[in-house]
Design a protein around this motif. Structure first.
Motif, PDB file in Angstrom:
ATOM      1  N   HIS A  43       0.962  -1.104  -0.177  1.00 39.20           N
ATOM      2  CA  HIS A  43      -0.309   0.228   0.115  1.00 39.20           C
ATOM      3  C   HIS A  43       1.392   0.747   0.156  1.00 39.20           C
ATOM      4  N   ARG A  46       2.910   1.504  -4.157  1.00 40.04           N
ATOM      5  CA  ARG A  46       1.145   1.755  -4.685  1.00 40.04           C
ATOM      6  C   ARG A  46       1.456   3.413  -4.333  1.00 40.04           C
ATOM      7  N   GLN A  47       0.785   3.521  -3.083  1.00 41.23           N
ATOM      8  CA  GLN A  47       0.814   5.277  -2.993  1.00 41.23           C
ATOM      9  C   GLN A  47       1.472   6.208  -3.264  1.00 41.23           C
ATOM     10  N   SER A  48       3.270   5.924  -3.037  1.00 35.55           N
ATOM     11  CA  SER A  48       4.857   6.001  -3.766  1.00 35.55           C
ATOM     12  C   SER A  48       4.349   6.343  -5.391  1.00 35.55           C
ATOM     13  N   LEU A  49       4.056   5.477  -5.999  1.00 36.59           N
ATOM     14  CA  LEU A  49       3.566   5.212  -7.041  1.00 36.59           C
ATOM     15  C   LEU A  49       2.996   6.429  -7.661  1.00 36.59           C
ATOM     16  N   GLU A  50       1.713   6.405  -7.075  1.00 35.53           N
ATOM     17  CA  GLU A  50       0.757   7.874  -6.958  1.00 35.53           C
ATOM     18  C   GLU A  50       0.807   8.541  -7.199  1.00 35.53           C
ATOM     19  N   ASP A  51       1.577   8.651  -5.878  1.00 40.05           N
ATOM     20  CA  ASP A  51       2.984  10.586  -6.142  1.00 40.05           C
ATOM     21  C   ASP A  51       3.413  10.980  -7.359  1.00 40.05           C
ATOM     22  N   LEU A  53       3.463   9.254 -10.037  1.00 41.63           N
ATOM     23  CA  LEU A  53       2.496  10.151 -11.247  1.00 41.63           C
ATOM     24  C   LEU A  53       2.331  10.846 -11.293  1.00 41.63           C
ATOM     25  N   ASP A  54       1.885  11.733 -10.436  1.00 36.97           N
ATOM     26  CA  ASP A  54       0.782  12.665 -10.616  1.00 36.97           C
ATOM     27  C   ASP A  54       1.658  13.717 -10.958  1.00 36.97           C
TER      28      ASP A  54
END
Length: 102
Positions: A43, A46-51, A53-54
């Motif tokens: 998790h 995943r949050q690091s990857l979402e950040d 990508l943003d």
């Protein structure tokens, strides 16, 4: 952030995730604890990857916006110069017509 640094960060995150998963799977702990740890770490990654990508998307949009405004400025400058040239041509034509009429 350029493309190479984005790839380096992504490679680092993937490597860190793989290392963490391997470490957790080979650790002598209860299965439920291992699954909880794995779920928590996945998790976080995943949050690091979402950040990431943003950040990449916002950077791309910023660059696109900057390029678009620069392009609009070039087009406006060209339009103004073309209009000035047309005015000069009209003035020259009217001047030539006056001379031929005399």
């Amino acid at each position: 952030m350029n493309r190479n640094s984005g790839n380096a960060i992504l490679a680092f995150l993937v490597g860190a995730a793989a290392g963490s998963i391997a470490g957790i799977l080979f650790a002598p702990d209860k299965g439920s604890n291992t699954r909880d740890k794995l779920s928590y770490r996945l998790h976080k990654y995943r949050q690091s990857l979402e950040d990431l990508l943003d950040d990449l998307v916002s950077e791309r949009n910023g660059a696109f916006s900057e390029a678009k405004s620069h392009g609009e400025k070039v087009v406006n400058d060209a339009r103004e110069k073309a209009e000035k040239l047309l005015e000069d041509v009209d003035e020259l034509l009217s001047h030539i017509n006056k001379k031929t009429d005399n």
